[in-house]
Design a protein around this motif. Structure first.
Motif, short mmCIF file in Angstrom:
data_model
loop_
_atom_site.label_atom_id
_atom_site.label_comp_id
_atom_site.label_asym_id
_atom_site.label_seq_id
_atom_site.Cartn_x
_atom_site.Cartn_y
_atom_site.Cartn_z
N GLU A 69 0.85 -1.18 0.00
CA GLU A 69 0.00 0.00 0.00
C GLU A 69 0.89 1.24 0.00
N VAL A 70 0.62 2.20 -0.89
CA VAL A 70 1.37 3.44 -0.92
C VAL A 70 0.41 4.61 -1.04
N GLY A 71 0.87 5.80 -0.63
CA GLY A 71 0.02 6.98 -0.65
C GLY A 71 0.45 8.04 -1.64
N ARG A 72 1.47 7.73 -2.44
CA ARG A 72 1.98 8.69 -3.42
C ARG A 72 2.21 7.99 -4.76
N GLY A 73 1.99 8.73 -5.84
CA GLY A 73 2.20 8.15 -7.15
C GLY A 73 3.65 7.81 -7.44
N ASP A 74 4.58 8.60 -6.89
CA ASP A 74 5.99 8.33 -7.16
C ASP A 74 6.55 7.20 -6.30
N GLU A 75 5.71 6.57 -5.49
CA GLU A 75 6.13 5.41 -4.70
C GLU A 75 5.68 4.09 -5.35
N ALA A 77 6.24 -1.72 -6.48
CA ALA A 77 5.96 -2.83 -7.39
C ALA A 77 7.22 -3.66 -7.64
N LEU A 78 8.36 -3.01 -7.78
CA LEU A 78 9.61 -3.74 -7.97
C LEU A 78 9.95 -4.58 -6.74
N ARG A 79 9.57 -4.08 -5.58
CA ARG A 79 9.89 -4.77 -4.32
C ARG A 79 8.95 -5.94 -4.06
N THR A 80 7.66 -5.79 -4.37
CA THR A 80 6.67 -6.79 -3.99
C THR A 80 6.13 -7.62 -5.16
N ARG A 81 6.37 -7.21 -6.39
CA ARG A 81 5.95 -7.93 -7.58
C ARG A 81 4.46 -8.30 -7.57
N PRO A 82 3.58 -7.29 -7.54
CA PRO A 82 2.14 -7.58 -7.55
C PRO A 82 1.68 -8.04 -8.93
N ASP A 84 0.90 11.73 -10.76
CA ASP A 84 -0.50 11.33 -10.91
C ASP A 84 -0.58 9.86 -11.32
N GLY A 85 -1.76 9.28 -11.13
CA GLY A 85 -1.92 7.86 -11.36
C GLY A 85 -1.72 7.44 -12.80
N ILE A 86 -1.94 8.33 -13.74
CA ILE A 86 -1.74 7.98 -15.15
C ILE A 86 -0.25 7.89 -15.48
N ALA A 87 0.53 8.85 -14.98
CA ALA A 87 1.98 8.78 -15.16
C ALA A 87 2.54 7.57 -14.41
N ALA A 88 1.98 7.30 -13.23
CA ALA A 88 2.43 6.14 -12.45
C ALA A 88 2.11 4.84 -13.18
N THR A 89 0.99 4.81 -13.89
CA THR A 89 0.64 3.63 -14.68
C THR A 89 1.71 3.35 -15.73
N ALA A 90 2.09 4.39 -16.46
CA ALA A 90 3.12 4.22 -17.49
C ALA A 90 4.44 3.77 -16.89
N ALA A 91 4.84 4.36 -15.76
CA ALA A 91 6.10 4.00 -15.11
C ALA A 91 6.06 2.56 -14.62
N ARG A 102 4.10 0.06 -15.73
CA ARG A 102 4.06 -0.89 -16.85
C ARG A 102 5.44 -1.06 -17.49
N ALA A 103 6.24 0.01 -17.49
CA ALA A 103 7.58 -0.09 -18.05
C ALA A 103 8.51 -0.89 -17.15
N ALA A 104 8.35 -0.72 -15.82
CA ALA A 104 9.24 -1.37 -14.86
C ALA A 104 8.85 -2.82 -14.58
N VAL A 105 7.54 -3.08 -14.49
CA VAL A 105 7.04 -4.42 -14.17
C VAL A 105 5.94 -4.76 -15.18
N PRO A 106 6.30 -5.14 -16.40
CA PRO A 106 5.32 -5.37 -17.46
C PRO A 106 4.26 -6.41 -17.11
N GLY A 107 4.59 -7.34 -16.22
CA GLY A 107 3.65 -8.39 -15.87
C GLY A 107 2.55 -7.94 -14.93
N CYS A 108 2.68 -6.74 -14.37
CA CYS A 108 1.67 -6.21 -13.45
C CYS A 108 0.64 -5.42 -14.24
N ARG A 109 -0.60 -5.80 -14.13
CA ARG A 109 -1.67 -5.08 -14.81
C ARG A 109 -2.20 -3.97 -13.91
N VAL A 110 -2.78 -2.95 -14.52
CA VAL A 110 -3.23 -1.78 -13.75
C VAL A 110 -4.74 -1.60 -13.88
#
Length: 209
Positions: A35-41, A46-51, A64-71, A73-81
């Protein structure tokens, strides 16, 4: 026994985030792992917990959540949003999907439907609030240029043209021209009305939020 779907929750409102975690954790096949409270977290968590699925709010500090979505998906492609937001704005839905989100629902979605949306997204399906999908098709893309969008963002808090010009490092004449164009494109009569219309359509999300 089926391995639970691992979830990451991102929402800047602790009470909302906690409620979502509690509701989703009641489902035997869902497991909230971060659980996180900021978009930049989001990316680091995700890299740490591999959801398997990340549920992201749109308007969060840091990113914002849209920029966080792109980041994410690039870092953990297997995680869906799955974007879960209070603000069901057509422009947000379009941009979220373009950023790589698999689903978009509003926060007043019943708990069982939300859990089902998580499962469907995990299976590779797209899940979109039907009313919002229809509104998005009707609204179309933002008619504003990048600079007109910047000027309207700066104009959210009011202030004279001279102040906006200083903030944006533009001449006062240029700011007036962009404001005039934005007012015309939104069909508004005033600067304040243009800002309101653009915000309602989700056209001002981005830098400065």
């Amino acid at each position: 026994m089926t391995t639970p779907i691992r979830l990451l929750l991102a929402d800047d409102q602790a009470l909302v985030r906690g409620a979502l975690a509690a509701l989703l954790s009641l489902e035997p096949d869902l497991d909230v792992v971060a659980e996180v409270g900021r978009g930049d977290e989001v990316r680091e968590a995700a890299l740490r917990t591999r959801p398997d699925v990340a549920l992201l709010d749109v308007e969060m500090p840091g990113m914002d959540g849209i920029a966080a979505t792109a980041a994410l998906r690039a870092a953990v492609p297997g995680c869906r949003v799955l974007v879960v937001t209070t603000f069901g704005r057509p422009g947000y839905l379009r941009r979220a999907m373009e950023a790589g989100a698999s689903g978009f629902v509003v926060k007043d979605t019943p708990a069982r439907q939300l859990a089902d949306a998580v499962r469907r997204v995990h299976e590779g399906l797209r899940v979109v609030d039907p009313t919002l999908a229809a509104e998005t098709l009707a609204a179309g893309r933002s008619p504003l240029t990048e600079r007109e969008t910047d000027v309207l963002r700066a104009a959210r808090d009011g202030g004279p043209v001279a102040e906006l010009a200083r903030k944006l490092h533009l001449s006062e004449g240029t700011v007036r021209n962009h404001l005039s164009a934005a007012i015309g494109k939104t069909g508004a009569r005033t600067r304040a009305a243009a800002v309101r219309i653009a915000e309602e359509n989700g056209w001002l999300l981005g830098d400065g939020d």
